[in-house]
Design an enzyme around this catalytic site. Structure first.
Site, PDB file in Angstrom:
ATOM      1  N   ASP A  66       0.804  -1.232   0.000  1.00 27.54           N
ATOM      2  CA  ASP A  66       0.000   0.000   0.000  1.00 27.54           C
ATOM      3  C   ASP A  66       0.831   1.273   0.000  1.00 27.54           C
ATOM      4  OD1 ASP A  66       0.931   0.157   2.606  1.00 27.54           O
ATOM      5  OD2 ASP A  66      -1.034  -0.127   3.538  1.00 27.54           O
TER       6      ASP A  66
ATOM      7  N   ASP B   8       0.336 -10.834   6.260  1.00 20.75           N
ATOM      8  CA  ASP B   8       0.019 -10.142   5.012  1.00 20.75           C
ATOM      9  C   ASP B   8       1.349  -9.739   4.389  1.00 20.75           C
ATOM     10  OD1 ASP B   8      -1.717  -9.125   3.122  1.00 20.75           O
ATOM     11  OD2 ASP B   8      -2.159  -7.273   4.214  1.00 20.75           O
TER      12      ASP B   8
END
Length: 229
Positions: free
Chosen positions: A32, A145
């Site tokens: 991100d 993640d």
């Protein structure tokens, strides 16, 4: 207690069982571009740190972790491209991950390292050592993640501001791109980590893992600038 401390100093294998975090878990993927949560000061007992971040041009910041995240209004700190995963050999890789571990908080796992042994998919049997650098607020328990360029921005997106990505990042917001050829259009510094997903990682789709906490390899610490006591 003095004898236990002496033995632990000689052999990490003699540490109390409570200090050895292990289990089975799940994985996903993301990238991100936002400042990771472990890059803020005061996250756990660190011998070196906090985690390093970079400016919009991917230059390392020397700010002690004080710069606001580029995903916040007025912020200018982002993930560094050097925190992309890489293959050590055909069966081992190093990288970083946002994590959530049952019964623990950021103070317990920020900048700790975990050996993941994949138990399914095209990476079955391969191992990856990841350093925990971010909070996985939308993750389940024992969930890693894994950070990889093109893996999907998820909840937040700093990649448009930092790298000029499409509005929802590259590919799908959750899951990212679909083919290796899409990596060809990435910024040069992000291409190796993007190709890694389709090469070493075999484009595995959220494979399960067994995990255990391990000492962080020096190669990871040299790139992250963060190490626990």
């Amino acid at each position: 207690m003095k004898l236990l401390a002496t033995l632990a100093a000689v052999s990490p294998l003699l540490l109390p069982a409570a200090a050895q975090v292990s289990g089975s878990g799940a994985t996903t993927r993301y990238w991100d571009c936002c400042k990771p949560s472990c890059a803020w000061p005061g996250k756990g007992s660190l011998a070196q740190g906090p985690l390093g971040t970079c400016d919009r041009s991917d230059n390392p910041l020397s700010d002690g972790g004080s710069t606001r995240s580029g995903c916040d209004s007025g912020g200018s700190a982002y993930m560094c491209s050097s925190h992309s995963p890489w293959a050590v050999d055909d069966n081992t890789a190093y990288g970083w991950a946002a994590v959530r571990i049952n019964g623990q908080t950021e103070n317990d796992w920020c900048c700790a390292c975990y050996e993941l042994t994949f138990t399914g998919g095209p990476v079955n049997g391969k191992k990856m050592i990841v350093q925990a650098t971010n909070t996985g607020g939308d993750l389940g328990q024992n969930h890693f993640d894994i950070a990889m360029p093109g893996g999907g921005v998820g909840i937040f997106n700093g990649c448009t501001d930092q790298w000029g990505s499409p509005a929802n990042g590259w590919g799908d917001r959750y899951g990212g791109i679909h083919s290796r050829s899409e990596c060809d259009g990435f910024p040069e510094k992000l291409k190796p980590g993007c190709y890694w997903r389709f090469d070493w990682f075999g484009n595995a789709d959220n494979p399960p893992v067994n995990f255990r906490q391990v000492d962080c390899p020096a190669e990871i610490v040299a790139k992250s600038g963060c190490r626990r006591n």
